[in-house]
Scaffold this motif. Structure first.
Motif, PDB file in Angstrom:
ATOM      1  N   GLU A  88      -6.058  15.930   2.598  1.00 29.49           N
ATOM      2  CA  GLU A  88      -4.610  15.971   2.403  1.00 29.49           C
ATOM      3  C   GLU A  88      -4.102  14.541   2.268  1.00 29.49           C
ATOM      4  N   GLY A 108      -1.958  11.412   2.521  1.00 30.49           N
ATOM      5  CA  GLY A 108      -0.992  10.944   3.510  1.00 30.49           C
ATOM      6  C   GLY A 108      -1.349  11.322   4.930  1.00 30.49           C
ATOM      7  N   ASN A 109      -2.309  12.249   5.111  1.00 27.96           N
ATOM      8  CA  ASN A 109      -2.718  12.668   6.435  1.00 27.96           C
ATOM      9  C   ASN A 109      -3.989  11.899   6.808  1.00 27.96           C
ATOM     10  N   VAL A 110      -3.848  10.953   7.730  1.00 25.74           N
ATOM     11  CA  VAL A 110      -4.959  10.082   8.101  1.00 25.74           C
ATOM     12  C   VAL A 110      -6.094  10.875   8.745  1.00 25.74           C
ATOM     13  N   ALA A 111      -5.740  11.862   9.588  1.00 25.32           N
ATOM     14  CA  ALA A 111      -6.764  12.660  10.270  1.00 25.32           C
ATOM     15  C   ALA A 111      -7.575  13.467   9.260  1.00 25.32           C
ATOM     16  N   SER A 112      -6.902  14.032   8.265  1.00 27.39           N
ATOM     17  CA  SER A 112      -7.596  14.797   7.228  1.00 27.39           C
ATOM     18  C   SER A 112      -8.556  13.902   6.441  1.00 27.39           C
ATOM     19  N   THR A 113      -8.092  12.714   6.097  1.00 26.22           N
ATOM     20  CA  THR A 113      -8.927  11.765   5.357  1.00 26.22           C
ATOM     21  C   THR A 113     -10.143  11.354   6.177  1.00 26.22           C
ATOM     22  N   ARG A 114      -9.942  11.067   7.469  1.00 25.52           N
ATOM     23  CA  ARG A 114     -11.067  10.678   8.332  1.00 25.52           C
ATOM     24  C   ARG A 114     -12.069  11.814   8.479  1.00 25.52           C
ATOM     25  N   ASN A 115     -11.570  13.042   8.639  1.00 25.60           N
ATOM     26  CA  ASN A 115     -12.468  14.199   8.744  1.00 25.60           C
ATOM     27  C   ASN A 115     -13.311  14.342   7.478  1.00 25.60           C
ATOM     28  N   ASN A 136       0.423   4.267  -2.587  1.00 22.62           N
ATOM     29  CA  ASN A 136       0.149   5.635  -2.162  1.00 22.62           C
ATOM     30  C   ASN A 136       1.114   6.614  -2.798  1.00 22.62           C
ATOM     31  N   LYS A 173      -0.020   9.520  -5.287  1.00 26.65           N
ATOM     32  CA  LYS A 173       0.279  10.904  -4.908  1.00 26.65           C
ATOM     33  C   LYS A 173       1.019  11.615  -6.032  1.00 26.65           C
ATOM     34  N   GLU A 193       0.824  -1.218   0.000  1.00 24.75           N
ATOM     35  CA  GLU A 193       0.000   0.000   0.000  1.00 24.75           C
ATOM     36  C   GLU A 193       0.852   1.259   0.000  1.00 24.75           C
TER      37      GLU A 193
END
Length: 189
Positions: free
Chosen positions: A174, A176-183, A157, A161, A153
């Motif tokens: 964003e 590579g940014n897991v928090a951004s993807t989850r949001n 990625n 990218k 993976e």
């Protein structure tokens, strides 16, 4: 003559049964009933025409009497076929009956809505297939080979990218940014 009547009626019955079982034209229930009714009315007309011919043949002993009896039988068969079909499919009484049968199907309106939606989707797909996405087949093949060469993976990625950056695609998160993807995924709910 009895053998002819049985053969003709049997042929029409077999066609009606095939139509009911296989429904090759994908007719809805009312259209299927109308098609079967039409086939059965043809067999009734054939029986009446054959009986007419059989009854007229002994009476018409003069020259060309057999031909006249055959013509009368064929004429009655044709007229009766047209008359029965019209009456059973298009008369005012028949229209009321077909409308009532159509209303018995509780999902008829829903099916019509889905058929309309399906027609719209088909039009959209045709329009979409005509849109050119400015894709070079060579570039697409190279991109596919790069993705196939990835072993995990992380490599996928990186390839994705690079492709997003090279094409200037703006993503709602964003990379590579897991928090951004989850949001972003949470905002879709």
């Amino acid at each position: 003559m009895t053998i002819k009547i049985v053969r003709e009626v049997w042929g029409q019955l077999v066609q009606a049964i095939k139509l009911m079982i296989f429904n090759p034209d994908q007719l809805n229930f009312v259209e299927l009933c109308q098609a079967v009714t039409s086939l059965l009315s043809i067999s009734v007309a054939t029986v009446v025409g054959s009986i007419t011919y059989t009854q007229l043949l002994p009476i018409c002993t003069f020259p060309f009497g057999a031909e006249l009896a055959g013509f009368a039988g064929a004429l009655i068969t044709g007229v009766l076929t047209l008359g029965l079909n019209y009456f059973l499919l298009y008369s005012a009484i028949a229209k009321k009956i077909w409308t009532y049968i159509d209303s018995l199907n509780p999902y008829a309106e829903t099916i019509k809505q889905f058929q309309a939606i399906n027609a719209k989707l088909d039009r959209y797909l045709i329009e979409l297939s005509q849109v050119e996405f400015d894709l070079d087949l060579g570039e697409l093949k190279i991109f596919t080979l790069k993705l196939e060469a990835c072993n995990d993976e992380l490599q996928r990625n990186v390839v994705l990218k690079q492709e997003v950056e090279s094409r200037g695609i703006e993503l709602p998160f964003e990379v590579g940014n897991v928090a951004s993807t989850r949001n972003w995924l949470t905002s879709l709910l």
